[in-house]
Scaffold this motif. Sequence first.
Motif, PDB file in Angstrom:
ATOM      1  N   PRO A   1      -2.203  -0.488   6.895  1.00  0.00           N
ATOM      2  CA  PRO A   1      -1.719   0.657   7.490  1.00  0.00           C
ATOM      3  C   PRO A   1      -3.157   1.381   8.111  1.00  0.00           C
ATOM      4  N   MET A   2      -3.102   2.023   9.225  1.00  0.00           N
ATOM      5  CA  MET A   2      -4.251   2.758   9.758  1.00  0.00           C
ATOM      6  C   MET A   2      -4.731   3.884   8.672  1.00  0.00           C
ATOM      7  N   ALA A   3      -3.652   4.627   8.153  1.00  0.00           N
ATOM      8  CA  ALA A   3      -3.942   5.562   7.062  1.00  0.00           C
ATOM      9  C   ALA A   3      -4.684   5.061   5.782  1.00  0.00           C
ATOM     10  N   LEU A   4      -4.887   3.680   5.578  1.00  0.00           N
ATOM     11  CA  LEU A   4      -5.400   3.352   4.394  1.00  0.00           C
ATOM     12  C   LEU A   4      -6.838   3.950   4.243  1.00  0.00           C
TER      13      LEU A   4
ATOM     14  N   THR B   1       0.782  -1.117   0.088  1.00  0.00           N
ATOM     15  CA  THR B   1       0.026  -0.015  -0.024  1.00  0.00           C
ATOM     16  C   THR B   1       0.726   1.168   0.042  1.00  0.00           C
ATOM     17  N   PRO B   2       0.245   2.271  -0.034  1.00  0.00           N
ATOM     18  CA  PRO B   2       1.077   3.729  -0.088  1.00  0.00           C
ATOM     19  C   PRO B   2       1.444   4.187   1.054  1.00  0.00           C
ATOM     20  N   HIS B   3       0.922   3.460   2.100  1.00  0.00           N
ATOM     21  CA  HIS B   3       1.272   3.928   3.635  1.00  0.00           C
ATOM     22  C   HIS B   3       2.131   2.812   4.166  1.00  0.00           C
ATOM     23  N   ASP B   4       2.881   1.898   3.504  1.00  0.00           N
ATOM     24  CA  ASP B   4       3.516   0.787   4.159  1.00  0.00           C
ATOM     25  C   ASP B   4       4.659   1.365   5.005  1.00  0.00           C
ATOM     26  N   GLY B   5       5.032   0.728   6.209  1.00  0.00           N
ATOM     27  CA  GLY B   5       5.993   1.259   7.061  1.00  0.00           C
ATOM     28  C   GLY B   5       5.229   2.151   8.035  1.00  0.00           C
ATOM     29  N   GLU B   6       4.011   2.518   8.091  1.00  0.00           N
ATOM     30  CA  GLU B   6       3.222   3.193   9.134  1.00  0.00           C
ATOM     31  C   GLU B   6       2.408   2.322  10.122  1.00  0.00           C
ATOM     32  N   ALA B   7       2.025   2.732  11.003  1.00  0.00           N
ATOM     33  CA  ALA B   7       1.403   2.231  12.010  1.00  0.00           C
ATOM     34  C   ALA B   7       0.080   1.272  11.275  1.00  0.00           C
ATOM     35  N   THR B   8       0.019   0.020  11.643  1.00  0.00           N
ATOM     36  CA  THR B   8      -0.917  -0.892  11.179  1.00  0.00           C
ATOM     37  C   THR B   8      -2.003  -1.446  12.282  1.00  0.00           C
ATOM     38  N   GLY B   9      -3.089  -1.939  11.645  1.00  0.00           N
ATOM     39  CA  GLY B   9      -4.225  -2.659  12.478  1.00  0.00           C
ATOM     40  C   GLY B   9      -4.832  -3.581  11.736  1.00  0.00           C
ATOM     41  N   PRO B  10      -5.497  -4.699  12.493  1.00  0.00           N
ATOM     42  CA  PRO B  10      -6.129  -5.727  11.817  1.00  0.00           C
ATOM     43  C   PRO B  10      -7.282  -5.174  10.836  1.00  0.00           C
TER      44      PRO B  10
END
Length: 389
Positions: A352-355, A320-329
């Motif tokens: 990523p939470m930003a998705l 995703t474009p936000h890889d490396g940022e905080a993630t969640g299930p």
Amino acid sequence: MTATYADFSASFAVPSARLEGFIAAHQFERPTLVIDLDRVETQYRALATGLGPAAIHYAVKANPAPEIIDRLIALGSHFDAASRGEIELCLGLGAHPDTISFGNTVKRVSDIAFAHRAGITLFAADASEEIEKIAAHAPGAEVYIRLLVEASGADWPLTRKFGTTRDTALRLMAQARDLGLRPAGLSFHVGSQTRDPAMWGATLDQVAAVWQAAEEAGFALDLLNIGGGFPAFYGEAIPHPTAYAGAVMAQVAQRFPEGIRIMAEPGRGMVAEAGMIAAEVLLVARKSEDDLHRWVYLDIGKFSGLAETMDEAIRYQFVTPHDGEATGPCILAGPSCDSADVLYEKRPVALPMALKSGDRVLIRNCGAYTSSYSSVGFNGFPPLDVVVI
Ligand SMILES: *Cc1c(COP(=O)(O)O)cnc(C)c1O
């Protein structure tokens, strides 16, 4: 582009810079599978090196893109076809009928007759009626008997539906001989996505026992078809294809006579890592304010290419474009109005939470069993588009 693999203990990624570069430079109006033909060639060469004297019959169903078939013909590959349509595809692109096996054990009579007229001489069977059909419509053909084998630990098992037991196999060989066919040998499928070559041992033992029984019964077998099962990288370590194929062939050599013809039918292992899907997030939602899981709806689902997520058997990797940022299930779902169109729920995916809606999502190593599994337009969603580079 070179692939890097590692041994079983290492974690690693297979780079696909060429695919990612192409996708980054293009807009797509709908989910699109991009295939890197050079990567197919790399896989073919790697498998061929490991398989040594065995003939590669590419399992066309894994990805029937004409460009792939065309490249494989140029490389000297043979083909495993399941229907008149797949046979016509290969012949139309210039494959010689001698290089095509009709490997489906469930064939339409008119397809058998067509294959025979087209010059195809090698057929699979696992039932008495099928032997009768082949004898009547492809007189004199070579047949191999597909054996029922125990589950090997494959991620996508192919047991039960195909194959027959030892005693029936011997009866079918006798029937084939009596009807003027040539019972040439045996086939099996160890199960698709068999990640560890050691998983082949028990299956090869079963097949070797039938081979020996056939020889004792007076059949002069000279063809062993070891089927597919060669794995692709979906996140869990697998050996390099040359090492994997070599390890399988070493186990074959321990159990079967020298000098026999061996065929292998890689599908997934040939094309999966050559493909990447460009998809898009349509919606990110929570069912309630305190829901720990987000529902992420993509523009591609079970009916538009991701059928192998059935039972969450094949677990694709997402970029995703936000890889490396905080993630969640996340529970990942497709776009159609069928509640079966959920990709991963039992084991949610960390994203990523930003998705958000509109984000592009890449799906790695999905060149096998995606375009060929895509429906023609369920719910008005178009079939998976395919671009070959
Ligand atoms: C599908 C199929 C294959 C290919 O299997 P993979 O696991 O994708 O390599 C090979 N042989 C037969 C008979 C098949 O049906």
